[in-house]
Design an enzyme around this catalytic site. Structure first.
Site, PDB file in Angstrom:
ATOM      1  N   LYS A 210      73.986  11.624 122.469  1.00 41.66           N
ATOM      2  CA  LYS A 210      74.131  10.177 122.683  1.00 41.66           C
ATOM      3  C   LYS A 210      75.615   9.786 122.835  1.00 41.66           C
ATOM      4  CE  LYS A 210      72.107   9.151 118.781  1.00 41.66           C
ATOM      5  NZ  LYS A 210      71.857  10.535 118.272  1.00 41.66           N
TER       6      LYS A 210
ATOM      7  N   ARG B   5      67.961   2.286 114.337  1.00 44.35           N
ATOM      8  CA  ARG B   5      67.435   3.535 113.783  1.00 44.35           C
ATOM      9  C   ARG B   5      66.183   3.303 112.958  1.00 44.35           C
ATOM     10  NH1 ARG B   5      72.671   6.559 113.785  1.00 44.35           N
ATOM     11  NH2 ARG B   5      72.273   8.712 113.194  1.00 44.35           N
TER      12      ARG B   5
ATOM     13  N   ARG C 253      68.982  14.915 107.928  1.00 44.61           N
ATOM     14  CA  ARG C 253      69.122  13.885 108.973  1.00 44.61           C
ATOM     15  C   ARG C 253      67.973  13.957 109.967  1.00 44.61           C
ATOM     16  NH1 ARG C 253      74.986  15.371 110.645  1.00 44.61           N
ATOM     17  NH2 ARG C 253      74.723  13.935 112.378  1.00 44.61           N
TER      18      ARG C 253
HETATM   19  P1  ADP Z   1      74.879  12.559 119.114  1.00 45.15           P
HETATM   20  O1  ADP Z   1      75.873  11.455 119.412  1.00 45.15           O
HETATM   21  O2  ADP Z   1      73.530  12.308 119.732  1.00 45.15           O
HETATM   22  O3  ADP Z   1      74.781  12.892 117.656  1.00 45.15           O
HETATM   23  P2  ADP Z   1      76.842  14.255 120.474  1.00 45.15           P
HETATM   24  O4  ADP Z   1      77.040  13.536 121.771  1.00 45.15           O
HETATM   25  O5  ADP Z   1      77.942  14.137 119.460  1.00 45.15           O
HETATM   26  O6  ADP Z   1      75.411  13.887 119.812  1.00 45.15           O
HETATM   27  O7  ADP Z   1      76.590  15.800 120.812  1.00 45.15           O
HETATM   28  C1  ADP Z   1      76.476  16.772 119.780  1.00 45.15           C
HETATM   29  C2  ADP Z   1      77.251  18.032 120.183  1.00 45.15           C
HETATM   30  O8  ADP Z   1      76.576  18.668 121.258  1.00 45.15           O
HETATM   31  C3  ADP Z   1      78.679  17.765 120.667  1.00 45.15           C
HETATM   32  O9  ADP Z   1      79.520  18.798 120.164  1.00 45.15           O
HETATM   33  C4  ADP Z   1      78.578  17.811 122.186  1.00 45.15           C
HETATM   34  O10 ADP Z   1      79.767  18.313 122.787  1.00 45.15           O
HETATM   35  C5  ADP Z   1      77.411  18.768 122.415  1.00 45.15           C
HETATM   36  N1  ADP Z   1      76.554  18.364 123.544  1.00 45.15           N
HETATM   37  C6  ADP Z   1      76.211  17.103 123.917  1.00 45.15           C
HETATM   38  N2  ADP Z   1      75.384  17.129 124.989  1.00 45.15           N
HETATM   39  C7  ADP Z   1      75.190  18.450 125.279  1.00 45.15           C
HETATM   40  C8  ADP Z   1      74.445  19.152 126.290  1.00 45.15           C
HETATM   41  N3  ADP Z   1      73.703  18.489 127.191  1.00 45.15           N
HETATM   42  N4  ADP Z   1      74.481  20.497 126.279  1.00 45.15           N
HETATM   43  C9  ADP Z   1      75.215  21.178 125.357  1.00 45.15           C
HETATM   44  N5  ADP Z   1      75.950  20.588 124.395  1.00 45.15           N
HETATM   45  C10 ADP Z   1      75.940  19.237 124.349  1.00 45.15           C
HETATM   46  P1  AMP Z   2      75.805   9.114 113.735  1.00 48.25           P
HETATM   47  O1  AMP Z   2      77.295   9.037 113.954  1.00 48.25           O
HETATM   48  O2  AMP Z   2      75.032   8.240 114.655  1.00 48.25           O
HETATM   49  O3  AMP Z   2      75.303  10.533 113.674  1.00 48.25           O
HETATM   50  O4  AMP Z   2      75.556   8.496 112.253  1.00 48.25           O
HETATM   51  C1  AMP Z   2      76.101   9.112 111.111  1.00 48.25           C
HETATM   52  C2  AMP Z   2      75.482   8.490 109.870  1.00 48.25           C
HETATM   53  O5  AMP Z   2      75.810   7.100 109.788  1.00 48.25           O
HETATM   54  C3  AMP Z   2      73.957   8.528 109.778  1.00 48.25           C
HETATM   55  O6  AMP Z   2      73.457   9.762 109.288  1.00 48.25           O
HETATM   56  C4  AMP Z   2      73.684   7.357 108.822  1.00 48.25           C
HETATM   57  O7  AMP Z   2      73.952   7.709 107.468  1.00 48.25           O
HETATM   58  C5  AMP Z   2      74.745   6.340 109.241  1.00 48.25           C
HETATM   59  N1  AMP Z   2      74.244   5.427 110.308  1.00 48.25           N
HETATM   60  C6  AMP Z   2      74.712   5.339 111.582  1.00 48.25           C
HETATM   61  N2  AMP Z   2      74.029   4.419 112.262  1.00 48.25           N
HETATM   62  C7  AMP Z   2      73.095   3.918 111.420  1.00 48.25           C
HETATM   63  C8  AMP Z   2      72.056   2.955 111.556  1.00 48.25           C
HETATM   64  N3  AMP Z   2      71.832   2.314 112.717  1.00 48.25           N
HETATM   65  N4  AMP Z   2      71.285   2.702 110.461  1.00 48.25           N
HETATM   66  C9  AMP Z   2      71.499   3.328 109.296  1.00 48.25           C
HETATM   67  N5  AMP Z   2      72.441   4.260 109.105  1.00 48.25           N
HETATM   68  C10 AMP Z   2      73.241   4.559 110.162  1.00 48.25           C
END
Ligand code: ADP
Ligand code: AMP
Length: 217
Positions: free
Chosen positions: A13, A88, A172
């Site tokens: 995301k 969420r 998570r």
């Molecule tokens: P989210 O915001 O949904 O938690 P991230 O965008 O931070 O996820 O992505 C998680 C990890 O996976 C990051 O280190 C990113 O560089 C990697 N990543 C994201 N999209 C892809 C993809 N399509 N293929 C491989 N690795 C990815």
């Molecule tokens: P993220 O950066 O989206 O992976 O979020 C990291 C952590 O922040 C999550 O595991 C939750 O503890 C908290 N968090 C982020 N967004 C929300 C949300 N919309 N509602 C509740 N907790 C959140």
């Protein structure tokens, strides 16, 4: 254009939101980033949130709803936003509906990134970010072009999130399936859910999202 990027932790995301925001002139609203900033600033909300985030649980609905509601009122959000990691829970989704209605805004699309669980763990444990500008990387899937140097700001320090460890990831994911997965049904029924294959390479996922957005624009 207002949109939601929906999907489990590690689905991509944040990675996709950054690219889409730049391409379409939108503001990325990541509640996770906002909470981490509050924690780093040492505010009361931030300190309370950090303890919850470190355990992989969700911060209370009223806290994140307030944060989003205050942020979206700022002038830079007028042209459109991408919600990343929000809503969420069903309560957050319903609060967002009301918020957008009151502000005479509407959701143009809810994009669900679909990724297998095994991949999610691999993505999360390999994730790191530039300490200076926050650009996101991965040990295997998105390395900086020059080893140890950020592509975006040339910073040389990187950080890993304390909640990006195998143990917290499992928690998570469980929280995701219990609290957040039902939102796909919620938005499907509203008619604006679009599923994208998040298993593909980063650029390919971006192209698929771009195609969805060009269709709804
Ligand atoms: P989210 O915001 O949904 O938690 P991230 O965008 O931070 O996820 O992505 C998680 C990890 O996976 C990051 O280190 C990113 O560089 C990697 N990543 C994201 N999209 C892809 C993809 N399509 N293929 C491989 N690795 C990815
Ligand atoms: P993220 O950066 O989206 O992976 O979020 C990291 C952590 O922040 C999550 O595991 C939750 O503890 C908290 N968090 C982020 N967004 C929300 C949300 N919309 N509602 C509740 N907790 C959140």
């Amino acid at each position: 254009m207002d949109l939601i990027l929906l999907g489990p932790p590690g689905a991509g995301k944040g990675t996709q939101a950054t690219t889409i925001a730049a391409k379409y002139g939108l503001i990325q609203l990541s509640t996770g980033e906002m909470l981490r900033a509050a924690a780093a600033a040492g505010t009361e909300v931030g300190r309370q949130a950090k303890a919850i985030m470190d355990k992989g649980e969700l911060v209370p609905d009223e806290v994140v709803i307030r944060i989003i509601s205050e942020r979206i009122d700022q002038p830079d959000c007028k042209g459109g936003v991408i919600f990343d990691g929000f809503p969420r829970t069903l309560a957050q989704a319903s609060a967002l509906d009301k918020l957008l209605r009151d502000k005479k805004r509407k959701l143009d699309a809810v994009i669900e990134l679909r990724v297998d669980d095994t991949k999610l763990v691999e993505r999360i444990v390999g994730r790191f970010t530039c300490a200076k500008c926050g650009a996101g990387y991965h040990d295997r899937f998105k390395r900086p072009k020059v080893r140890g140097v950020c592509d975006v700001c040339q910073g040389t320090e990187f950080t890993r999130r304390p909640d990006d460890n195998a143990e917290t990831v499992t928690r998570r994911l469980m929280v995701y399936y219990r609290e957040t997965a039902p939102l796909t049904g919620y938005y499907y029924c509203k008619g604006n859910l679009r599923a994208v294959d998040g298993m593909a390479a980063i650029e390919q996922v971006g192209q698929e999202i771009g195609a969805v957005l060009d269709a709804v624009k």
